[in-house]
Design a protein around this motif. Structure first.
Motif, PDB file in Angstrom:
ATOM      1  N   GLU A 116       0.812  -1.213   0.000  1.00 33.83           N
ATOM      2  CA  GLU A 116       0.000   0.000   0.000  1.00 33.83           C
ATOM      3  C   GLU A 116       0.848   1.266   0.000  1.00 33.83           C
ATOM      4  N   VAL A 117       2.181   1.120  -0.015  1.00 35.26           N
ATOM      5  CA  VAL A 117       3.078   2.279   0.011  1.00 35.26           C
ATOM      6  C   VAL A 117       3.939   2.277  -1.242  1.00 35.26           C
ATOM      7  N   GLU A 118       3.903   3.381  -1.980  1.00 37.59           N
ATOM      8  CA  GLU A 118       4.707   3.513  -3.194  1.00 37.59           C
ATOM      9  C   GLU A 118       5.873   4.478  -3.020  1.00 37.59           C
ATOM     10  N   VAL A 119       5.726   5.413  -2.092  1.00 37.91           N
ATOM     11  CA  VAL A 119       6.749   6.432  -1.854  1.00 37.91           C
ATOM     12  C   VAL A 119       6.862   6.654  -0.352  1.00 37.91           C
ATOM     13  N   VAL A 120       8.093   6.804   0.139  1.00 37.92           N
ATOM     14  CA  VAL A 120       8.341   7.176   1.528  1.00 37.92           C
ATOM     15  C   VAL A 120       9.102   8.495   1.529  1.00 37.92           C
ATOM     16  N   ILE A 121       8.609   9.464   2.290  1.00 32.79           N
ATOM     17  CA  ILE A 121       9.305  10.744   2.429  1.00 32.79           C
ATOM     18  C   ILE A 121       9.503  11.007   3.912  1.00 32.79           C
ATOM     19  N   SER A 122      10.754  11.221   4.302  1.00 31.56           N
ATOM     20  CA  SER A 122      11.034  11.534   5.700  1.00 31.56           C
ATOM     21  C   SER A 122      11.521  12.968   5.815  1.00 31.56           C
ATOM     22  N   THR A 123      11.409  13.501   7.032  1.00 28.78           N
ATOM     23  CA  THR A 123      11.938  14.823   7.327  1.00 28.78           C
ATOM     24  C   THR A 123      12.688  14.745   8.646  1.00 28.78           C
ATOM     25  N   GLY A 124      13.912  15.268   8.653  1.00 30.95           N
ATOM     26  CA  GLY A 124      14.697  15.288   9.874  1.00 30.95           C
ATOM     27  C   GLY A 124      15.861  14.319   9.875  1.00 30.95           C
ATOM     28  N   GLY A 125      16.909  14.674  10.637  1.00 33.71           N
ATOM     29  CA  GLY A 125      18.039  13.779  10.851  1.00 33.71           C
ATOM     30  C   GLY A 125      19.038  13.709   9.725  1.00 33.71           C
ATOM     31  N   THR A 126      19.078  14.723   8.849  1.00 31.86           N
ATOM     32  CA  THR A 126      19.993  14.670   7.706  1.00 31.86           C
ATOM     33  C   THR A 126      21.236  15.537   7.902  1.00 31.86           C
ATOM     34  N   GLY A 127      21.427  16.064   9.099  1.00 28.28           N
ATOM     35  CA  GLY A 127      22.592  16.912   9.352  1.00 28.28           C
ATOM     36  C   GLY A 127      23.840  16.108   9.651  1.00 28.28           C
ATOM     37  N   VAL A 128      24.782  16.724  10.374  1.00 30.71           N
ATOM     38  CA  VAL A 128      26.082  16.088  10.601  1.00 30.71           C
ATOM     39  C   VAL A 128      26.361  15.828  12.083  1.00 30.71           C
ATOM     40  N   THR A 129      25.394  16.050  12.959  1.00 30.15           N
ATOM     41  CA  THR A 129      25.631  15.790  14.376  1.00 30.15           C
ATOM     42  C   THR A 129      25.555  14.298  14.668  1.00 30.15           C
ATOM     43  N   GLY A 130      25.924  13.945  15.890  1.00 27.97           N
ATOM     44  CA  GLY A 130      25.986  12.535  16.242  1.00 27.97           C
ATOM     45  C   GLY A 130      24.662  11.812  16.149  1.00 27.97           C
ATOM     46  N   ARG A 131      23.555  12.497  16.384  1.00 25.99           N
ATOM     47  CA  ARG A 131      22.235  11.874  16.348  1.00 25.99           C
ATOM     48  C   ARG A 131      21.597  11.905  14.961  1.00 25.99           C
ATOM     49  N   ASP A 132      22.256  12.513  13.990  1.00 28.32           N
ATOM     50  CA  ASP A 132      21.710  12.602  12.632  1.00 28.32           C
ATOM     51  C   ASP A 132      22.075  11.337  11.865  1.00 28.32           C
ATOM     52  N   ILE A 133      21.168  10.373  11.862  1.00 29.50           N
ATOM     53  CA  ILE A 133      21.458   9.051  11.280  1.00 29.50           C
ATOM     54  C   ILE A 133      20.545   8.700  10.105  1.00 29.50           C
ATOM     55  N   THR A 134      19.699   9.643   9.690  1.00 27.51           N
ATOM     56  CA  THR A 134      18.736   9.316   8.631  1.00 27.51           C
ATOM     57  C   THR A 134      19.407   8.874   7.330  1.00 27.51           C
ATOM     58  N   PRO A 135      20.412   9.589   6.804  1.00 26.41           N
ATOM     59  CA  PRO A 135      21.018   9.144   5.538  1.00 26.41           C
ATOM     60  C   PRO A 135      21.620   7.743   5.637  1.00 26.41           C
ATOM     61  N   GLU A 136      22.259   7.440   6.759  1.00 24.83           N
ATOM     62  CA  GLU A 136      22.859   6.109   6.910  1.00 24.83           C
ATOM     63  C   GLU A 136      21.793   5.017   6.894  1.00 24.83           C
ATOM     64  N   ALA A 137      20.664   5.272   7.562  1.00 20.45           N
ATOM     65  CA  ALA A 137      19.582   4.290   7.570  1.00 20.45           C
ATOM     66  C   ALA A 137      18.999   4.111   6.171  1.00 20.45           C
ATOM     67  N   PHE A 138      18.769   5.212   5.481  1.00 18.25           N
ATOM     68  CA  PHE A 138      18.211   5.134   4.134  1.00 18.25           C
ATOM     69  C   PHE A 138      19.168   4.409   3.195  1.00 18.25           C
ATOM     70  N   GLU A 139      20.439   4.757   3.256  1.00 16.02           N
ATOM     71  CA  GLU A 139      21.407   4.170   2.332  1.00 16.02           C
ATOM     72  C   GLU A 139      21.588   2.673   2.575  1.00 16.02           C
ATOM     73  N   ALA A 140      21.345   2.225   3.801  1.00 11.00           N
ATOM     74  CA  ALA A 140      21.429   0.792   4.087  1.00 11.00           C
ATOM     75  C   ALA A 140      20.286   0.013   3.440  1.00 11.00           C
ATOM     76  N   VAL A 141      19.201   0.715   3.123  1.00  9.19           N
ATOM     77  CA  VAL A 141      18.018   0.071   2.547  1.00  9.19           C
ATOM     78  C   VAL A 141      18.004   0.162   1.020  1.00  9.19           C
ATOM     79  N   TYR A 142      18.634   1.195   0.467  1.00  8.45           N
ATOM     80  CA  TYR A 142      18.595   1.395  -0.988  1.00  8.45           C
ATOM     81  C   TYR A 142      19.077   0.175  -1.759  1.00  8.45           C
ATOM     82  N   GLU A 143      18.411  -0.087  -2.880  1.00 10.15           N
ATOM     83  CA  GLU A 143      18.948  -0.970  -3.918  1.00 10.15           C
ATOM     84  C   GLU A 143      19.668  -0.133  -4.966  1.00 10.15           C
ATOM     85  N   LYS A 144      19.129   1.074  -5.197  1.00 12.48           N
ATOM     86  CA  LYS A 144      19.763   2.036  -6.095  1.00 12.48           C
ATOM     87  C   LYS A 144      19.626   3.418  -5.471  1.00 12.48           C
TER      88      LYS A 144
END
Length: 221
Positions: A116-144
């Motif tokens: 039922e989900v075709e697109v996921v959009i998140s907001t937050g956690g894309t900075g460079v501080t220690g708690r900003d882990i969103t890009p790492e989590a997303f990149e671990a899931v990407y196929e491309k």
């Protein structure tokens, strides 16, 4: 078709983006059709909407990545929801998740597996501080990965906040036939990413190319 990720096949999904389609006015390089409304026009007025094609609403999940936000003060998440629904799409779900990489990865994998989900959009956690882990989590899931999304977002942001945009690690990619977009946490960044990029790329009428029309082909092998 609900329950069938990607829905029905969309025409012209294999069109070469560098060709000039018949509905573009050659002299001006823009469509005969009006720009998206209300927030869809590009900065130079060159938004190209082919009205001969049918708009298909996408099912979009919204995530706010934060240890401190609540639904009452989630301005960026609410702004994103308003824009998604205002453009005619469906909010499949909206939730707040903590800044925990393993937990966010699992949430993303569950959404990717959800028909039922075709697109996921998140907001937050894309900075460079220690708690900003969103890009790492997303990149671990990407196929491309879709590097151009972050590049374009920072280019647009540079025109408004100058070199401060270098701190943004906005990112995008594809996994399991689902598009994943990670936006910064500020409300202005959400507006920029949606109004300048996503409102166009998630509209199958946008020419010459868009992400929406490629949904049925993301699982090709």
């Amino acid at each position: 078709m609900v329950g069938d990720k990607g829905g029905e096949s969309m025409p012209h999904g294999d069109r070469d983006c560098n060709t000039r389609p018949e509905w573009v006015v050659p002299r001006r390089g823009r469509s005969r059709c009006p720009p998206l409304d209300p927030a869809g026009s590009s900065p130079d007025g060159g938004c190209m909407i082919d009205e001969s094609r049918e708009f298909r609403p996408l099912r979009i999940a919204i995530l706010t990545v934060s240890d401190t936000r609540t639904d009452d003060d989630d301005r960026s998440g609410h702004t994103l929801r308003e824009r998604v629904e205002g453009a005619g799409h469906v909010v499949a779900s909206k939730r707040i998740v903590p800044d925990d990489r393993a937990g966010l990865e699992q949430v993303l994998r569950d959404l990717v597996a959800d028909p039922e989900v075709e697109v996921v959009i998140s907001t937050g956690g894309t900075g460079v501080t220690g708690r900003d882990i969103t890009p790492e989590a997303f990149e671990a899931v990407y196929e491309k990965a879709i590097p151009g999304f972050g590049e374009l977002f920072r280019w647009l942001s540079f025109q408004k906040i100058g070199t401060s945009t270098i701190q943004s690690r906005a990112t995008a990619g594809v996994a399991g036939g689902t598009y994943l977009f990670a936006l910064p946490g500020s409300t202005s960044a959400v507006r920029d990413a949606w109004d300048e990029i996503l409102v166009h790329q998630l509209d199958a009428r946008f020419r010459p190319c868009n992400f929406a029309e490629l949904l049925p082909r993301l699982g090709e092998r």
